[in-house]
Write an enzyme that holds these catalytic residues in place. Structure first.
Site, PDB file in Angstrom:
ATOM      1  N   ASN A   1       1.326  -6.089  -3.901  1.00 10.99           N
ATOM      2  CA  ASN A   1       0.205  -6.467  -4.755  1.00 10.99           C
ATOM      3  C   ASN A   1       0.721  -6.951  -6.102  1.00 10.99           C
ATOM      4  O   ASN A   1       1.806  -6.553  -6.535  1.00 10.99           O
ATOM      5  CB  ASN A   1      -0.704  -5.249  -4.982  1.00 10.99           C
ATOM      6  CG  ASN A   1      -1.529  -4.906  -3.767  1.00 10.99           C
ATOM      7  OD1 ASN A   1      -2.067  -5.787  -3.118  1.00 10.99           O
ATOM      8  ND2 ASN A   1      -1.615  -3.627  -3.454  1.00 10.99           N
TER       9      ASN A   1
ATOM     10  N   TYR B   1     -10.811  -3.607  -8.193  1.00  8.87           N
ATOM     11  CA  TYR B   1      -9.508  -3.145  -7.721  1.00  8.87           C
ATOM     12  C   TYR B   1      -8.619  -4.367  -7.605  1.00  8.87           C
ATOM     13  O   TYR B   1      -8.853  -5.383  -8.269  1.00  8.87           O
ATOM     14  CB  TYR B   1      -9.713  -2.405  -6.396  1.00  8.87           C
ATOM     15  CG  TYR B   1      -8.580  -1.504  -5.979  1.00  8.87           C
ATOM     16  CD1 TYR B   1      -7.945  -0.657  -6.879  1.00  8.87           C
ATOM     17  CD2 TYR B   1      -8.166  -1.476  -4.647  1.00  8.87           C
ATOM     18  CE1 TYR B   1      -6.921   0.180  -6.471  1.00  8.87           C
ATOM     19  CE2 TYR B   1      -7.146  -0.633  -4.230  1.00  8.87           C
ATOM     20  CZ  TYR B   1      -6.524   0.187  -5.151  1.00  8.87           C
ATOM     21  OH  TYR B   1      -5.510   1.008  -4.751  1.00  8.87           O
TER      22      TYR B   1
ATOM     23  N   LYS C   1      -9.414   3.220  -9.889  1.00  8.98           N
ATOM     24  CA  LYS C   1      -9.255   4.133  -8.755  1.00  8.98           C
ATOM     25  C   LYS C   1     -10.381   5.151  -8.713  1.00  8.98           C
ATOM     26  O   LYS C   1     -10.967   5.419  -7.658  1.00  8.98           O
ATOM     27  CB  LYS C   1      -7.911   4.858  -8.865  1.00  8.98           C
ATOM     28  CG  LYS C   1      -6.694   3.990  -8.621  1.00  8.98           C
ATOM     29  CD  LYS C   1      -6.350   3.923  -7.154  1.00  8.98           C
ATOM     30  CE  LYS C   1      -5.040   3.185  -6.937  1.00  8.98           C
ATOM     31  NZ  LYS C   1      -4.649   3.115  -5.530  1.00  8.98           N
TER      32      LYS C   1
ATOM     33  N   ASP D   1      -0.319   8.275  -4.788  1.00 10.89           N
ATOM     34  CA  ASP D   1      -1.005   7.294  -3.950  1.00 10.89           C
ATOM     35  C   ASP D   1      -0.086   6.143  -3.547  1.00 10.89           C
ATOM     36  O   ASP D   1      -0.206   5.609  -2.446  1.00 10.89           O
ATOM     37  CB  ASP D   1      -2.237   6.755  -4.684  1.00 10.89           C
ATOM     38  CG  ASP D   1      -3.065   5.831  -3.807  1.00 10.89           C
ATOM     39  OD1 ASP D   1      -3.432   6.257  -2.704  1.00 10.89           O
ATOM     40  OD2 ASP D   1      -3.331   4.691  -4.226  1.00 10.89           O
ATOM     41  N   ASP D   2       0.827   5.745  -4.433  1.00 10.82           N
ATOM     42  CA  ASP D   2       1.742   4.650  -4.107  1.00 10.82           C
ATOM     43  C   ASP D   2       2.666   5.026  -2.952  1.00 10.82           C
ATOM     44  O   ASP D   2       3.086   4.154  -2.181  1.00 10.82           O
ATOM     45  CB  ASP D   2       2.578   4.274  -5.337  1.00 10.82           C
ATOM     46  CG  ASP D   2       1.712   3.885  -6.514  1.00 10.82           C
ATOM     47  OD1 ASP D   2       0.916   2.957  -6.361  1.00 10.82           O
ATOM     48  OD2 ASP D   2       1.817   4.523  -7.570  1.00 10.82           O
TER      49      ASP D   2
ATOM     50  N   ARG E   1       4.990   0.934 -13.762  1.00  8.23           N
ATOM     51  CA  ARG E   1       5.090   0.008 -12.629  1.00  8.23           C
ATOM     52  C   ARG E   1       3.676  -0.291 -12.135  1.00  8.23           C
ATOM     53  O   ARG E   1       3.240   0.202 -11.105  1.00  8.23           O
ATOM     54  CB  ARG E   1       5.937   0.616 -11.506  1.00  8.23           C
ATOM     55  CG  ARG E   1       6.367  -0.374 -10.437  1.00  8.23           C
ATOM     56  CD  ARG E   1       6.768   0.337  -9.172  1.00  8.23           C
ATOM     57  NE  ARG E   1       5.675   1.113  -8.601  1.00  8.23           N
ATOM     58  CZ  ARG E   1       4.696   0.608  -7.867  1.00  8.23           C
ATOM     59  NH1 ARG E   1       4.643  -0.689  -7.628  1.00  8.23           N
ATOM     60  NH2 ARG E   1       3.750   1.388  -7.378  1.00  8.23           N
TER      61      ARG E   1
ATOM     62  N   GLU F   1      -0.136   7.734 -10.165  1.00  7.11           N
ATOM     63  CA  GLU F   1      -0.362   6.319  -9.848  1.00  7.11           C
ATOM     64  C   GLU F   1       0.559   5.438 -10.684  1.00  7.11           C
ATOM     65  O   GLU F   1       0.623   5.566 -11.909  1.00  7.11           O
ATOM     66  CB  GLU F   1      -1.827   5.964 -10.144  1.00  7.11           C
ATOM     67  CG  GLU F   1      -2.260   4.634  -9.591  1.00  7.11           C
ATOM     68  CD  GLU F   1      -2.371   4.644  -8.079  1.00  7.11           C
ATOM     69  OE1 GLU F   1      -2.036   3.608  -7.460  1.00  7.11           O
ATOM     70  OE2 GLU F   1      -2.785   5.671  -7.511  1.00  7.11           O
ATOM     71  N   ASP F   2       1.281   4.562 -10.014  1.00  3.83           N
ATOM     72  CA  ASP F   2       2.078   3.511 -10.657  1.00  3.83           C
ATOM     73  C   ASP F   2       3.108   4.039 -11.656  1.00  3.83           C
ATOM     74  O   ASP F   2       3.319   3.454 -12.716  1.00  3.83           O
ATOM     75  CB  ASP F   2       1.159   2.487 -11.327  1.00  3.83           C
ATOM     76  CG  ASP F   2       0.458   1.614 -10.295  1.00  3.83           C
ATOM     77  OD1 ASP F   2       0.819   1.695  -9.117  1.00  3.83           O
ATOM     78  OD2 ASP F   2      -0.443   0.844 -10.665  1.00  3.83           O
TER      79      ASP F   2
END
Length: 637
Positions: free
Chosen positions: A459, A151, A222, A317-318, A204, A294-295
């Protein structure tokens, strides 16, 4: 990395079977009629076995050699002598017999030989492609050491090097060129019982920007944590990249780039493409399939969450995972400051999906404490690239959820001045701007608060607003600190602090487990507030004493189970579950559905029959078959 490795093994078997069949029938079909030859060839080149899917193995459809070639069945040198002989693999391995525990020791030695994190990442990928159970047990039992590899931050580097390290299929790549046929692409995934999907469009990736199809490393990593941290069965997980191109010029010009070499599709065409994708998922796997976004880019993340949350089983999740883990840290901080949320003034550096998500959940937490929603919003200030969100500023937009946090305040652009003017108790960074929290800002926070709360959540590590060492040094070690990526311990005087990492991995595996097991229709924000509370409840006084707002990573599986129990209760209480009857002992019910990390016997189950009683049978008399009478035959003639 962490692929469904059976795909490669199965494809290779298909090719071998097809080649062998074609060779066998070559002579037989050479003299036959064209139609008969084609029919015979088609029959012989068809798949001659049933690939290993799901977690229920059909013994009659698995060959002995499959137990070595298929990572779900392979146990390495842990096959017993009886298993080797009965399965027909005796002699294909050396004489040594090992236990799984001995293999785990060897894995630890092997991974520690590498000094570069990316090499460790590749070793773990190879281990997963060889021996699935060993990989997941190794990961789950060494999560503190291996989390930074599978991760953040190493997964970010793996995505940047994806074109170089790509070896085999890890999930599904659904491209814009497949529009109108997304369901046909979904059918190509061999698993019929997928329950959780993690999808990204790569726009992203962490704080690294647009990585296009190279973002596959994120959903793959993930979902590996879904299994390692919550015990969700790996065959139920599917990583997906929806490839609509990239605006990253470096990637477009990179000869190693593996995605569509075109600029990103936007607007109505893009939205219609995502709509088709969501419909294809439901058509292939059912309405209750969990779809984790995600992203995605900030401009799309909230749109899709608002658009799909009441029609599909989905979360981002973000936005929601990051919010839950941050709010859990804030819950834990109250035990140090002695204050409630209504006593805090919050300042967010960043106004993207992570910051907005955290702020929205903070509002819900304050409302749960009895604060009016208007007062809750008034406690939160937010800064974007154009400065403080105000109703009077002339630059920058207040689109989407930003408008909720715009204040009737004079426009301000400098963060140091904003901190001085607002005097926040809590400073949260979600900007992906390294070094944004300057020593002056940190000292100002310390001057205005006995115990300032500072979260640097961006991150990977290179994008963090400040380091743990900077936070402690500039606040005389009075800071209550958390970060999004791991930082080493900090020693101040005679005390060493071990800053906690506010990692989403504390949240999403447990939420996913509860949602999957209950067959939840939709996922309300209440579930993430429950997850935050459960995580905060797991923090011990000893954790706070050593400087962490989160429990040790070794306990994350217990945290995930507690979160899953809370989510399960919420699902049944709110009529969101579709699995009935409601279990009384929810912990045991959930535990019964978890993945088994330990080896199981490779031998078919056998059992004895009772001795049949003696019964005397009658004499066997042959039955005479009669034809037509002779005179009838003569009349016909």
């Amino acid at each position: 990395m962490f692929s469904r490795p059976s795909i490669c093994g199965n494809l290779s078997k298909l090719c071998r079977n097809g080649t062998a069949a074609a060779t066998t029938t070559a002579t037989a079909t050479a003299t036959a009629t064209p139609a008969a030859a084609n029919s015979a060839l088609a029959l012989c080149t068809a798949r001659g076995y049933h690939e290993v899917v799901g977690d229920i193995i059909c013994p009659s459809q698995v060959r002995g050699i499959d137990h070595i070639r298929d990572p779900r069945l392979n146990k390495g040198l842990a096959f017993t002598l009886e298993e080797r002989q009965v399965l027909g693999i005796h002699g294909l391995q050396p004489a040594r017999f090992k236990t799984q525990e001995e293999q785990l020791q060897l894995c630890k030695i092997a991974v520690n030989r590498y000094t570069e994190p990316l090499n460790k990442y590749l070793y773990l990928s190879d281990l997963h492609d060889r021996n699935e159970r060993l990989f997941f047990r190794f990961l789950s039992e060494n999560i503190e050491d291996l989390m930074p590899i599978v991760y953040t931050p190493t997964v970010g580097l793996a995505c940047q090097r994806f074109g170089l390290i790509y070896r085999r299929p890890h999930g599904l790549f659904v491209t814009f060129n497949d529009r109108g046929h997304i369901f046909d692409v979904m059918k190509n995934w061999p698993e019929p019982n997928v329950r959780a999907i993690c999808v990204t469009d790569g726009e992203r990736i962490l704080g690294l920007g647009d990585l296009g199809a190279c973002g596959m490393g994120i959903p793959v990593g993930k979902l590996a944590l879904y299994t390692a941290l919550a015990g969700i069965k790996p065959h139920q997980c599917l990583p997906i990249v929806v490839d609509v191109g990239t605006n990253n010029i470096d990637l477009l010009e990179d000869p190693l780039y593996v995605g569509l070499r075109q600029k990103r599709v936007v607007g109505r065409e893009y939205d219609d493409f995502i709509d088709e994708f969501m419909e294809a998922v439901v058509k292939r796997y059912g309405q209750n399939t969990l779809i984790q976004f995600e992203d995605f880019g900030n401009h799309n993340a909230f749109r899709f969450l608002d658009k799909y949350r009441n029609n599909y089983c989905t979360f981002n999740d973000d936005i929601q995972g990051t919010a839950a883990v941050a709010v859990a840290g804030l819950y834990a901080s109250k035990r140090i400051t002695g204050k409630s949320f209504k006593d805090y003034t919050f300042l967010f550096a960043g106004a993207g999906e992570a910051a907005i998500g955290i702020a929205d959940l903070v509002v819900k937490a304050m409302v749960a404490e009895g604060v009016s929603i208007e007062e809750a919003y008034s406690k939160i200030y937010m800064v974007d690239i154009d400065g403080l969100l105000t109703t009077t500023r002339k630059v920058g937009s207040l689109d989407g959820h930003k408008i909720n946090y715009a204040k009737n305040h004079e426009p301000m652009a400098d963060l140091e001045e904003i901190v001085t003017a607002i005097k926040p108790n809590v400073l949260i960074g979600a900007s992906a701007c390294a070094g944004l929290f300057t020593p002056k800002i940190l000292r100002t926070m310390a001057d205005n608060n006995d115990r300032p709360v500072v979260f640097a959540l961006s991150n990977p590590t290179s994008k963090a607003e400040c380091t743990a060492e900077e936070a402690y040094q500039n606040t005389d070690a009075r800071v209550i600190f958390s970060s999004g990526s791991p930082f080493p311990p900090v020693t101040m005087g005679d005390k060493t602090y071990y800053p906690g990492q506010g990692n989403n991995a504390y949240i999403f595996p447990g939420v996913g487990l509860g949602v999957i097991c209950t067959g939840t229709h939709h996922i309300p924000d209440e579930m993430f507030l429950i997850a935050a509370q459960e995580l905060a409840n797991f923090v011990e006084p000893s954790d706070i004493e050593r400087g962490s707002l989160y429990p040790p990573l070794q306990s994350i599986r217990d945290v995930s189970m507690n979160i899953a129990i809370g989510v399960t209760k919420c699902a049944y209480d709110n009529g969101l579950a579709s699995t009935y009857p409601e279990p009384q002992d929810k912990r045991k019910w959930l535990e019964d559905q978890l993945y088994n990390f330990n080896y199981e016997t490779s031998m078919p189950v056998t059992w004895a029959w009772p001795r049949m009683p003696y019964i005397k049978t009658r004499e066997l008399v042959p039955t005479k078959l009669y034809g037509k009478k002779k005179n009838q035959e003569e009349e016909i003639v």
